[in-house]
Design an enzyme around this catalytic site. Structure first.
Site, PDB file in Angstrom:
ATOM      1  N   ASN A   1     -11.168  -3.695 -23.400  1.00 61.72           N
ATOM      2  CA  ASN A   1     -12.008  -4.358 -24.399  1.00 61.72           C
ATOM      3  C   ASN A   1     -11.251  -4.336 -25.725  1.00 61.72           C
ATOM      4  OD1 ASN A   1     -13.909  -5.252 -26.186  1.00 61.72           O
ATOM      5  ND2 ASN A   1     -15.316  -3.525 -25.932  1.00 61.72           N
ATOM      6  N   TRP A   2     -10.658  -5.467 -26.041  1.00 59.65           N
ATOM      7  CA  TRP A   2      -9.837  -5.522 -27.269  1.00 59.65           C
ATOM      8  C   TRP A   2     -10.677  -5.502 -28.549  1.00 59.65           C
ATOM      9  CZ3 TRP A   2      -5.308  -9.597 -26.770  1.00 59.65           C
ATOM     10  CH2 TRP A   2      -4.447  -9.185 -25.764  1.00 59.65           C
ATOM     11  N   LYS A   3     -11.989  -5.691 -28.383  1.00 64.27           N
ATOM     12  CA  LYS A   3     -12.873  -5.784 -29.567  1.00 64.27           C
ATOM     13  C   LYS A   3     -12.270  -6.800 -30.543  1.00 64.27           C
ATOM     14  CE  LYS A   3     -14.317  -1.081 -28.674  1.00 64.27           C
ATOM     15  NZ  LYS A   3     -14.849   0.166 -29.155  1.00 64.27           N
TER      16      LYS A   3
ATOM     17  N   HIS B   1     -22.822  -4.118 -25.406  1.00 62.07           N
ATOM     18  CA  HIS B   1     -21.960  -3.117 -26.049  1.00 62.07           C
ATOM     19  C   HIS B   1     -22.661  -2.529 -27.275  1.00 62.07           C
ATOM     20  CE1 HIS B   1     -18.604  -1.103 -27.904  1.00 62.07           C
ATOM     21  NE2 HIS B   1     -17.979  -1.198 -26.736  1.00 62.07           N
TER      22      HIS B   1
ATOM     23  N   GLU C   1     -21.060   4.347 -21.976  1.00 52.49           N
ATOM     24  CA  GLU C   1     -20.226   4.606 -23.142  1.00 52.49           C
ATOM     25  C   GLU C   1     -21.049   5.343 -24.201  1.00 52.49           C
ATOM     26  OE1 GLU C   1     -16.774   1.576 -23.451  1.00 52.49           O
ATOM     27  OE2 GLU C   1     -18.528   0.671 -24.372  1.00 52.49           O
TER      28      GLU C   1
ATOM     29  N   GLY D   1     -14.209   5.481 -30.076  1.00 53.45           N
ATOM     30  CA  GLY D   1     -13.317   5.408 -31.228  1.00 53.45           C
ATOM     31  C   GLY D   1     -13.186   6.706 -32.016  1.00 53.45           C
TER      32      GLY D   1
ATOM     33  N   SER E   1     -13.030   6.660 -25.926  1.00 54.63           N
ATOM     34  CA  SER E   1     -11.814   7.434 -26.201  1.00 54.63           C
ATOM     35  C   SER E   1     -10.991   7.748 -24.949  1.00 54.63           C
ATOM     36  CB  SER E   1     -12.150   8.726 -26.958  1.00 54.63           C
ATOM     37  OG  SER E   1     -12.702   8.412 -28.226  1.00 54.63           O
TER      38      SER E   1
ATOM     39  N   GLY F   1     -11.084   0.830 -25.103  1.00 49.55           N
ATOM     40  CA  GLY F   1     -11.050   0.082 -26.359  1.00 49.55           C
ATOM     41  C   GLY F   1      -9.673   0.125 -26.984  1.00 49.55           C
TER      42      GLY F   1
HETATM   43  P1  13P Z   1     -12.465   3.307 -27.517  1.00 47.77           P
HETATM   44  O1  13P Z   1     -11.665   3.385 -26.241  1.00 47.77           O
HETATM   45  O2  13P Z   1     -11.696   2.743 -28.649  1.00 47.77           O
HETATM   46  O3  13P Z   1     -13.135   4.610 -27.820  1.00 47.77           O
HETATM   47  O4  13P Z   1     -13.644   2.252 -27.252  1.00 47.77           O
HETATM   48  C1  13P Z   1     -14.407   2.357 -26.121  1.00 47.77           C
HETATM   49  C2  13P Z   1     -15.221   1.131 -26.005  1.00 47.77           C
HETATM   50  O5  13P Z   1     -16.133   0.910 -26.779  1.00 47.77           O
HETATM   51  C3  13P Z   1     -14.866   0.165 -24.943  1.00 47.77           C
HETATM   52  O6  13P Z   1     -15.840  -0.811 -24.797  1.00 47.77           O
END
Ligand code: 13P
Length: 245
Positions: free
Chosen positions: A7-9, A90, A161, A167, A207, A228
């Site tokens: 998930n590149w956000k 999400h 999640e 994050g 994470s 992420g």
């Molecule tokens: P991170 O891996 O950056 O903690 O994010 C997880 C996430 O929200 C994936 O959808």
């Protein structure tokens, strides 16, 4: 086969960088085909991802078919780009865009009806007791699956999640993630039947990186991870694919 979903956000904003990452992933999976890698870039890069022949997902979608909905991206638009998966629910969309359980349910219904596979995200803000998965997780699951036909449930992958783990560098433990898997499977089992609950695929996200990915992936009952920020770093993500694949 285990899932490794990126998930590149909104981390990657440059098209060249996006293409360089697509190429990197493509090369790595050619030599490591033991896991199912799905890349979910921002909408503007989906077309390039599609041309790279990767399995792709969108980070959201609108529930209506078409019409006067300024700014929204519809399922047919995604279909044209060979998008197979959509991420729904999400916590960042719940928190920053005001997505409610009702909206998520509408999106889930529409996406499944249109033949997409869905990565449904659930997770609590905090826990009262460190090792007990809060009931809000079951509430989110129940609300999302409201009036979803039994026959479509196999097209949903549930990603647990916990928000406090996203994050922050503070991942949950694989054992707790497994407890969440059991809790979610039981909840779905009660809505439909125990077999459907047992069979639903379960991912952990929050994470995950190259240091801890194998702890989750190799844990009984965890079918993969939703990653992420680590998925937007070329070397790091290649390392993760190699570890799993
Ligand atoms: P991170 O891996 O950056 O903690 O994010 C997880 C996430 O929200 C994936 O959808």
């Amino acid at each position: 086969m285990k899932y490794l979903i990126a998930n590149w956000k909104s981390y990657i904003t440059d098209r060249k960088e996006a293409n360089s990452l697509f190429l990197g992933v493509k090369k790595t999976i050619q030599k490591n085909s033991g896991c199912k890698v799905i890349i979910c870039p921002p909408y503007p890069f989906l077309s390039d991802a599609s041309e790279s022949n990767l399995t792709i997902g969108a980070q959201d979608v609108f529930w209506e078919k078409n019409g006067a909905y300024t700014g929204e991206v519809t399922l047919d638009m995604l279909k044209n780009l060979n998008v197979e998966y959509v991420i729904l629910g999400h916590s960042e969309r719940r928190a920053y865009l005001g997505e409610t359980d009702d909206i998520i349910n509408k999106k889930l219904k529409a996406a499944l009806k249109a033949g997409f596979k869905v990565v449904l995200c659930v997770g609590e803000k905090q826990r009262k007791e460190p090792n007990v998965i809060p009931s809000v997780v079951a509430d989110q699951v129940k609300a999302a699956f409201l009036d979803i036909p039994k026959s479509k449930v196999c097209n949903v992958v549930v990603a647990y999640e916990p928000i406090w783990a996203i994050g922050t560098g503070l991942s949950d433990t694989p054992d707790n993630a497994y407890q969440a898997a059991l809790y979610i499977k039981k909840t779905i089992g009660k809505i439909y039947n125990p077999k459907i609950g047992t069979n639903i695929k379960f991912l952990y996200g929050g994470s995950v990186n190259s240091k801890n990915i194998l702890d989750f992936i190799s844990h009984h009952g965890i079918d993969g991870v939703l990653v992420g920020s680590a998925s937007t770093k070329k070397e790091e993500f290649a390392k993760m694919i190699k570890l799993v694949g």
